[in-house]
Motif scaffolding. Structure first.
Motif, short mmCIF file in Angstrom:
data_model
loop_
_atom_site.label_atom_id
_atom_site.label_comp_id
_atom_site.label_asym_id
_atom_site.label_seq_id
_atom_site.Cartn_x
_atom_site.Cartn_y
_atom_site.Cartn_z
N ALA A 13 0.81 -1.22 0.00
CA ALA A 13 0.00 0.00 0.00
C ALA A 13 0.84 1.27 0.00
O ALA A 13 0.30 2.36 0.19
N THR A 16 -0.36 3.94 -2.51
CA THR A 16 -1.64 4.46 -2.06
C THR A 16 -1.45 5.43 -0.90
O THR A 16 -2.05 6.51 -0.87
N HIS A 19 -0.10 8.76 -2.22
CA HIS A 19 -1.10 9.55 -2.93
C HIS A 19 -2.07 10.21 -1.97
O HIS A 19 -2.44 11.38 -2.16
N LYS A 56 -6.33 -2.71 5.31
CA LYS A 56 -5.89 -1.59 4.48
C LYS A 56 -6.70 -0.34 4.82
O LYS A 56 -6.14 0.75 4.93
N GLU A 119 -7.14 6.25 -6.13
CA GLU A 119 -6.89 4.98 -5.45
C GLU A 119 -7.93 3.90 -5.76
O GLU A 119 -7.77 2.76 -5.39
N TYR A 121 -11.04 3.44 -4.66
CA TYR A 121 -11.99 3.00 -3.63
C TYR A 121 -13.41 3.27 -4.12
O TYR A 121 -13.65 4.24 -4.83
#
Length: 157
Positions: A13, A16, A19, A56, A119, A121
């Protein structure tokens, strides 16, 4: 979750995390501090994670809290290097127009855009991370798109 699994998750991760930190903090040094503190807190509190499936999300939430902590700390300090009247009102301008337009968004919109578009999501996951309703996420995304569109159209003219 074991420490080894948490270490693997952090490595997977890392992009991620960068970012998300960059969407809230302008300076790379602040991003690195936030990520480092989030990792330290995650390792010290890994036993509090109840469901490994949300590891996560849990890690990202720790990072977001660290970013906000750094922002609060920075708002209380005044740098000594330059006088107040000479302080830049915007971050460095060596980024693309889109990045500049994104950085002009309010924190809540900028973070929502980064989580959703950068990302990947879902609306539901983003709402869970930010602890708001799904409709609030949809509204933020809609307002952010409209604001970005206006900003970029103005720059073209």
């Amino acid at each position: 979750m074991k420490k080894e699994q948490l270490g693997e998750l952090i490595l997977a991760a890392s992009d991620t995390m960068y970012h998300i930190a960059k969407s809230l903090l302008y300076e790379d040094a602040d991003c690195a501090d936030a990520i480092q503190e989030a990792i330290v807190k995650a390792f010290s509190k890994y036993h509090t994670l109840k469901n490994d499936a949300y590891a996560k999300t849990w890690l990202i939430r720790i990072l977001i809290n660290e970013c906000y902590r750094i922002l609060r700390r920075k708002s209380r300090t005044v740098p000594m290097e330059m006088p107040l009247q000479d302080q830049p009102s915007t971050p460095a301008t060596d980024y693309s127009e889109l990045y500049e337009a994104l950085s002009a968004l309010p924190d809540d919109m900028r973070l929502t855009v980064a989580l959703y578009y950068l990302e990947g999501y879902s609306v539901r996951e983003t709402a869970a991370l930010l602890k708001v309703s799904e409709s609030a996420i949809k509204n933020r995304l809609s307002r952010a798109r409209a604001k970005l569109r206006r900003t970029l159209d103005e720059r073209e003219d």
